[in-house]
Design an enzyme around this catalytic site. Structure first.
Site, short mmCIF file in Angstrom:
data_model
loop_
_atom_site.label_atom_id
_atom_site.label_comp_id
_atom_site.label_asym_id
_atom_site.label_seq_id
_atom_site.Cartn_x
_atom_site.Cartn_y
_atom_site.Cartn_z
N GLY A 284 0.84 -1.19 0.00
CA GLY A 284 0.00 0.00 0.00
C GLY A 284 0.88 1.25 0.00
N CYS A 285 0.31 2.36 -0.50
CA CYS A 285 1.12 3.58 -0.64
C CYS A 285 1.51 4.14 0.73
CB CYS A 285 0.38 4.60 -1.48
SG CYS A 285 -1.35 4.84 -1.04
N TYR A 286 0.54 4.29 1.64
CA TYR A 286 0.87 4.79 2.99
C TYR A 286 1.82 3.81 3.69
CZ TYR A 286 -3.03 8.22 3.09
OH TYR A 286 -3.87 9.27 2.88
N ALA A 287 1.55 2.51 3.51
CA ALA A 287 2.37 1.51 4.19
C ALA A 287 3.82 1.59 3.72
CB ALA A 287 1.79 0.11 3.96
N THR A 288 4.03 1.86 2.42
CA THR A 288 5.39 2.00 1.89
C THR A 288 6.12 3.12 2.62
OG1 THR A 288 4.79 1.21 -0.31
CG2 THR A 288 6.72 2.63 -0.18
#
Ligand SMILES: NC(=O)c1ccc[n+]([C@@H]2O[C@H](COP(=O)([O-])OP(=O)(O)OC[C@H]3O[C@@H](n4cnc5c(N)ncnc54)[C@H](OP(=O)(O)O)[C@@H]3O)[C@@H](O)[C@H]2O)c1
Length: 340
Positions: free
Chosen positions: A148-152
């Site tokens: 996920g983008c936030y998780a990255t």
């Protein structure tokens, strides 16, 4: 090393469209095909006019298991990728999935946050596609769960602290993140309407955002029982994510800086900087990370910035493709970020 063919399912969306742009500039990708339900038979460049004269083929019918490709990218909503991944793998093609379907190696955890998993037996095969953390496993895999983008942004900011985690309180980590609107995809909604977003800053999913368990689940591989509290805010910009990660504990700025430079010294896409901001990484695969420490309050603040569509999605997917194919990891991704 041989050249390759790529297939992008869901190429009409923002993540898929960004991947088509990046694949078009990759020196070893000979053929690019893409599918769309809505735009079947229409030219790809009619949906993504930035690709006019560059990608001139038409969208195909939506069944990626009939693709003739080395790698199939599933740029689809969660719940849809798991409809196609098993057949694609059976045909001997590799899969890089943009959705959350294979990110949690645990069907119960997936079920709690997304719904019933249709092929939980594949969860064990899947590798979480964050190259800086799982590079060697990615190389050997056939099914990549692109993060996920936030998780990255959050995981790249937090993981190096594992070397000093004993002096920090990892039970109460706060990740306060901001994102541009392209993170929500191409489908229009009232929430994303220009009149609602422009000139506005809005926090949403104050608690319970789905990237929170994803961050906890992956961070647990490096820091046992770490617990992250995550809150996102929508910003009136198109691209970019900035994460402010707050961790209390007893350390100092030199120790923090050393943790980051030790972990990321050889990383092609991570820069440890004095001032991280979205502008310095837009349209690139870079993640900028800025550690800071308030000795009076005992608070570390780690700021990380990425382009959600590049390092947060399509760029990272292509970085994973390079690893799967045995190409140089930064092939096709060397374009520096823009300024101003
Ligand atoms: N946007 C980001 O920054 C970002 C970052 C990281 C991960 N992701 C993940 O990447 C995936 C794609 O996101 P996105 O932002 O590109 O979304 P998007 O712009 O909405 O694109 C998704 C595409 O999937 C197709 N689609 C939608 N519903 C479908 C269904 N039921 N069956 C088959 N195809 C369907 C649609 O194409 P047609 O209607 O033309 O078939 C659509 O263009 C999601 O899982 C998302 O969570 C996105």
């Amino acid at each position: 090393v041989l050249n390759m063919k790529a297939f992008v399912a869901g190429g009409s969306g923002y993540g898929g469209g960004e991947l088509l742009r990046l694949l078009a500039g990759h020196p070893r990708v000979d053929e690019i095909a893409s599918s769309s339900r809505t735009y079947e038979g229409k030219r790809i460049s009619a949906v993504h006019p930035n690709l006019s004269g560059i990608v001139e083929s038409e969208f195909k019918a939506h069944d990626p298991s009939h693709a003739d490709a080395d790698i199939v990218f599933l740029a689809l909503p969660h719940g849809q990728s798991m409809e196609y991944a098993p057949q694609i793998l059976e045909c001997g093609m590799k899969v890089i999935d943009f959705s959350a379907d294979y990110r949690m190696g645990d069907a119960r955890l997936y079920g709690k946050h997304y719904g019933k998993h249709k092929n939980p037996e594949l969860l064990e095969d899947a590798v979480y596609g964050l190259p800086e953390l799982f590079r060697d496993d990615i190389r050997k895999s056939r099914l990549i769960a692109n993060p996920g983008c936030y998780a990255t942004a959050a995981l790249l900011a937090l993981k190096p602290l594992s070397s000093i985690s004993k002096s920090l309180d990892f039970n109460h980590v706060i990740v306060d993140a901001k994102s541009g609107t392209s993170g929500a995809g191409a489908k229009p909604s009232q929430f994303l309407h220009h009149s609602e977003v422009f000139d506005n800053i809005r926090t949403y999913k104050e608690t319970g955002h789905r990237h929170e368990p994803e961050i906890d689940h992956i961070l647990d591989c490096f820091i046992k029982d770490a617990s992250v509290s995550f809150t996102p805010t929508l910003m009136p910009v198109v691209r970019g994510i900035i994460c402010n990660c707050h961790i209390f504990g007893d350390t100092d700025i030199e120790t923090l800086r050393a943790a980051y430079s030790n972990d990321y010294r050889k990383e092609p896409f991570i820069r440890v900087v004095d001032a991280a901001c979205t502008k310095n990484v837009l349209y690139s695969n870079y993640c900028d990370i800025q550690p800071a420490y308030d000795a009076g309050k005992g608070r570390a603040v780690i700021v990380s910035a990425i382009d959600n569509l590049v390092k947060g999605a399509a760029g990272q997917a292509m970085q994973n493709m390079n690893l799967l194919m045995g190409y140089p990891e930064d092939e096709g991704l060397k374009t520096p970020p823009y300024h101003p």
